[in-house]
Design an enzyme around this catalytic site. Structure first.
Site, PDB file in Angstrom:
ATOM      1  N   SER A  67       0.734  -1.215   0.158  1.00 26.83           N
ATOM      2  CA  SER A  67       0.113  -0.011  -0.155  1.00 26.83           C
ATOM      3  C   SER A  67       0.898   1.262   0.026  1.00 26.83           C
ATOM      4  O   SER A  67       0.352   2.302  -0.159  1.00 26.83           O
ATOM      5  CB  SER A  67      -0.879   0.183   1.387  1.00 26.83           C
ATOM      6  OG  SER A  67      -0.324   0.117   2.409  1.00 26.83           O
ATOM      7  N   LYS A  68       2.043   1.095   0.310  1.00 27.40           N
ATOM      8  CA  LYS A  68       2.885   2.458   0.120  1.00 27.40           C
ATOM      9  C   LYS A  68       3.137   2.998  -1.312  1.00 27.40           C
ATOM     10  O   LYS A  68       2.872   2.569  -2.307  1.00 27.40           O
ATOM     11  CB  LYS A  68       4.385   2.083   0.604  1.00 27.40           C
ATOM     12  CG  LYS A  68       4.486   1.527   2.112  1.00 27.40           C
ATOM     13  CD  LYS A  68       4.022   2.572   3.068  1.00 27.40           C
ATOM     14  CE  LYS A  68       4.393   2.233   4.650  1.00 27.40           C
ATOM     15  NZ  LYS A  68       3.372   1.118   5.097  1.00 27.40           N
TER      16      LYS A  68
END
Length: 379
Positions: free
Chosen positions: A194-195
């Protein structure tokens, strides 16, 4: 009223679709070479990421939490040494210190940027302080100028948890511009999917401008060895898989464009929330760029208000998330530190009031306009 098309809090499928042929080619090459541990792509990615952040040494590792632990291990601090950490942050920042027998000492944060309050840091430094661990929360740099000055004055290292702010920069009063994660003795990052620069599983890295420290970090991440079966240090088994490095190499050249898209979306949100009677947009430090890992607003500090807002957004097809609902000093795992409710009022208020809106580079302008319209209608 429903959105023009379904809205996701994060849409990795849409983000990967345009580059799928490149990703597929990277997988095929990795499988063909069959060097799945410490293959060539790992060193290539480290070099390319180092260039991206202004020439720092990059040491890949297995995940962002390991990166934090390795950074602290490289300092050689005795058990019981205190590490100043934000009171409002993800638990990994605290956890990395605690598992080493170090003592996380919470410091309150600024109410607008959500990052460490330098005045609170200055008040918290003692003879027992072994490091200041700043977090660049949600995509914006902490006050690196003052924190670097404080670290120098007290002769303690400055570490940077840059898991949410890769690609951000900070401009010092001298005019020098530094990449987030490269100002302190060691910076860390995460490639959790998700970064902003996310992998396809776990991954992490450390940054440093000190060649000797980079050598030590590589040792620590590889069982404390520089030659196989010769262990000078007690280390970890913390490696970035070749496959993850190969896929991250594909994504890195797109990071700036994805960041620009996030920033454009944030500008639309800012405009929609200007003068809003009950929602407060995130503050921006003019010295730092903001890469908007999250766009996090504050609502009224009234019982049930955040839940009502989430329900309202959800009823209109807009997902949201709370980062983070309970500050670490009130978590059961850290009860042994003896902190009480009310000690860190800003962190505690943020935990009651923050809400993160959809933020990813594949949001369409029609979706963003719809979200803005729904937000404006909330009183």
């Amino acid at each position: 009223m429903l959105p023009p098309q379904p809205i996701q809090l994060l849409d990795l499928r849409a983000q990967h679709a345009p580059i799928q042929p490149e990703l597929d080619a990277a997988v095929r090459t990795t499988f063909h070479e069959a060097a799945f541990i410490q293959g060539g792509a790992v060193q290539q990615f480290a070099a390319e990421l180092g260039q991206y952040v202004g020439g720092a040494h990059v040491v890949p590792c297995a995940n962002g939490t390991d990166a934090l632990q390795l950074a602290l291990m490289s300092l050689g601090l005795p058990r019981g040494t205190e590490i100043l950490v934000p009171a409002f942050t993800y638990v990994a920042t605290w956890e990395a210190a605690a598992v080493l027998g170090l003592v996380p000492v919470p410091v309150d944060v600024a109410p607008d940027t959500y990052n460490l309050d330098p005045a609170a840091v200055a008040a918290a430094v003692t003879s027992r302080t072994g490091a200041i661990l700043a977090v660049h929360l949600f995509g914006q740099c902490a006050d690196l100028e003052v924190l670097r000055l404080l670290a120098n004055q007290h002769n303690v290292p400055l570490l940077e948890d840059n898991a949410q702010a890769i690609g951000a920069t900070f401009t010092f009063s001298t005019g020098q511009v530094w990449a987030a994660g490269t100002v302190g003795e060691v910076g860390t990052t995460s490639f959790f999917p998700s970064k902003n620069l996310g992998g396809f599983g776990d991954g992490g890295a450390l940054f440093t401008r000190d060649a000797a420290r980079a050598h030590t970090l590589r040792q620590l991440a590889n069982h404390g060895q520089t030659r196989k079966y010769h262990h000078e240090l007690i280390g970890l088994n913390s490696r970035l898989d070749t496959l993850q490095a190969a896929l991250l190499r594909v994504k890195l050249p797109y990071l700036d464009a994805w960041t620009a898209a996030r920033q454009h979306i944030a500008t639309q949100y800012d405009a929609a929330l200007l003068g809003h009677p009950s929602l407060r947009p995130p503050g921006r430090d003019p010295r730092s760029t903001h890469v908007f890992h999250q766009y996090t607003v504050q609502g009224p500090d009234l019982p049930g208000q955040r839940e009502q807002l989430q329900q309202y957004l959800g009823a209109h097809g807009i997902p949201s998330a709370v980062y983070y609902p309970l500050p670490n000093h009130l978590q059961p795992a850290y009860a042994y530190l003896g902190h009480q409710l009310g000690e860190f009022p800003v962190a505690e208020r943020l935990s009651r009031t923050v809400l993160s809106l959809p933020m990813h580079p594949m949001l369409t302008m029609a979706q963003v306009a719809y979200i803005c319209q729904v937000l404006q209608a909330w009183a």
